[in-house]
Motif scaffolding. Structure first.
Motif: not given
Length: 422
Positions: A111-138
């Motif tokens: 979601g866009q809010d999660e990426l534009t309103n970053v309050r905790n960088v370490e948490r965002l790093k963890r959340d971004l792992r859920s995108c890795f399989s799709l990014i790797d496919q790209l």
């Protein structure tokens, strides 16, 4: 400096304001942290001087492309050099598309809010792992799927399209949704009218990639929240996916109802059990993507056909009668992608042209809009044809006379469009 091996691409994601690395994906030989810091630093320096740095070439033949999204996330793509036969213009087109797709992929999952309103960088790093399989496919750019590059939905043209269309429409309506599609071998066989009308092409391409990823996980069904980058970037929808047969999935985008269990037990059987044989016939098309009634000229090696109005595409290779084949399948797909980027970078109007378009100066040299172009290489001959409704890209055998390429392309376009209405 040669930073990466030829043909490899590394993706770097950082926070735009502070340059904190969020993740890197891609090439097995990752760039040193000092290089990543320098790439971020030179972009920030340019911004401080009122200059937007979008790309540069390296001494070793590679290319670096920068892009900042919503003043929140910076994505950097570093290429060790394009595939054999590509040049800087085509490689930059590919990398720019890659960055657009990766950003949209991150919005799709988080979601866009999660990426534009970053309050905790370490948490965002963890959340971004859920995108890795799709990014790797790209990043992998699997053979046979060109939507990541064309921003047109990879499609398959079944012979029983009316039956399948009725089933998709009925299934989506029963699931309280206007958005449904049938995906066969990772390509859209048919979809509801609203799927094509309301979703932008890039959303459809990314949803198709996500469906391929979910299908490869081996699960028979899933309920997955998605944010649509253009249609709904801040409010999640539910993507319900059901495997009908291995290689065939039906999906709907819906709200809070129905439950996954209800849709799976009450709706799937009602609409799809009568069509098992039809689905098997659709699966039998394999990677050809065209009905068996359509025969291509034997000297056609590969093709990509785009409907410019619907932003759908079909692409296929033709089995060669030569032993060994003139070109391997992998090389055919590679050449088809290279010829596509060559054509749109230099001649054809892109549907999504922006002020940053790298081809603008080249195109200003023409007093008209080119409608055809061709290349003659040692491996094959390439021909592209553009009409108000279609673009056709052909790879043909080197033995085909150059003067006959236009006639061959026109005939091929008619042979596909006339019986299918594509």
């Amino acid at each position: 400096m040669m930073m990466l091996q030829d043909g490899s691409t590394q993706l770097i994601c950082l926070t735009a304001s502070s340059g904190v690395p969020l993740f890197t994906r891609g090439a097995s030989r990752q760039l040193p942290f000092s290089v990543i810091g320098s790439l971020n630093g030179v972009h920030m320096f340019g911004g401080g001087q009122g200059v937007v740095l979008s790309s540069c070439d390296t001494d070793g033949g590679g290319k670096v492309v920068w892009r900042v999204f919503l003043d929140s996330v910076m994505l950097i793509a570093v290429s060790g050099g394009g595939p054999s036969g590509s040049c800087g213009t085509e490689e930059e087109t590919r990398l720019q598309r890659l960055l657009e797709n990766v950003w949209s992929c991150m919005v799709l999952v988080l979601g866009q809010d999660e990426l534009t309103n970053v309050r905790n960088v370490e948490r965002l790093k963890r959340d971004l792992r859920s995108c890795f399989s799709l990014i790797d496919q790209l990043l992998e750019e699997k053979q046979g799927y060109l939507g990541n590059l064309t921003h047109c939905a990879d499609s398959l043209l079944p012979s029983s399209s009316i039956l399948l269309q009725e089933a998709v429409d009925g299934f989506a309506q029963a699931a309280d949704s206007e958005f449904g599609c049938l995906v066969v071998h990772g390509r859209i066989a048919t979809a509801t009218e609203e799927w094509w009308r309301q979703l932008v092409p890039q959303e459809i391409v990314l949803l198709s990639a996500l469906i391929r990823t979910l299908s490869a996980s081996g699960s028979a069904s899933c309920d997955y929240p998605v944010f649509l980058p253009q249609f709904s970037p801040t409010v999640a929808h539910r993507l319900l996916r059901f495997q009908l047969l291995p290689g065939a999935d039906v999906c709907v985008l819906c709200g809070s109802t129905p439950s996954l269990h209800k849709a799976g037990t009450e709706l799937v059987g009602r609409f799809w059990s009568p069509l098992v044989e039809t689905l098997r016939n659709c699966l039998a098309l394999g990677d050809r993507c065209l009905p068996g009634s359509i025969s291509l000229r034997p000297d056609v090696l590969a093709l990509l056909l785009i409907n410019r109005e619907t932003r759908r595409s079909v692409s296929c290779l033709q089995n060669s009668s030569h032993h060994p084949p003139i070109l391997s399948k992998a090389r055919c797909w590679e050449l088809l992608k290279l010829f596509y980027t060559f054509s749109i970078s230099r001649y054809f109007t892109q549907e999504e042209r922006t002020q940053r378009d790298i081809t603008e100066d080249f195109l200003l040299g023409f007093s008209h809009q080119p409608q055809q172009c061709y290349l003659v290489t040692e491996e094959c001959k390439c021909y592209a044809l553009q009409t108000p409704q279609h673009q056709l890209y052909l790879l043909v055998m080197p033995s085909v006379p150059t003067f006959a390429l236009g006639t061959l392309a026109t005939q091929t376009l008619s042979d596909i469009v006339a019986p299918t209405g594509f």
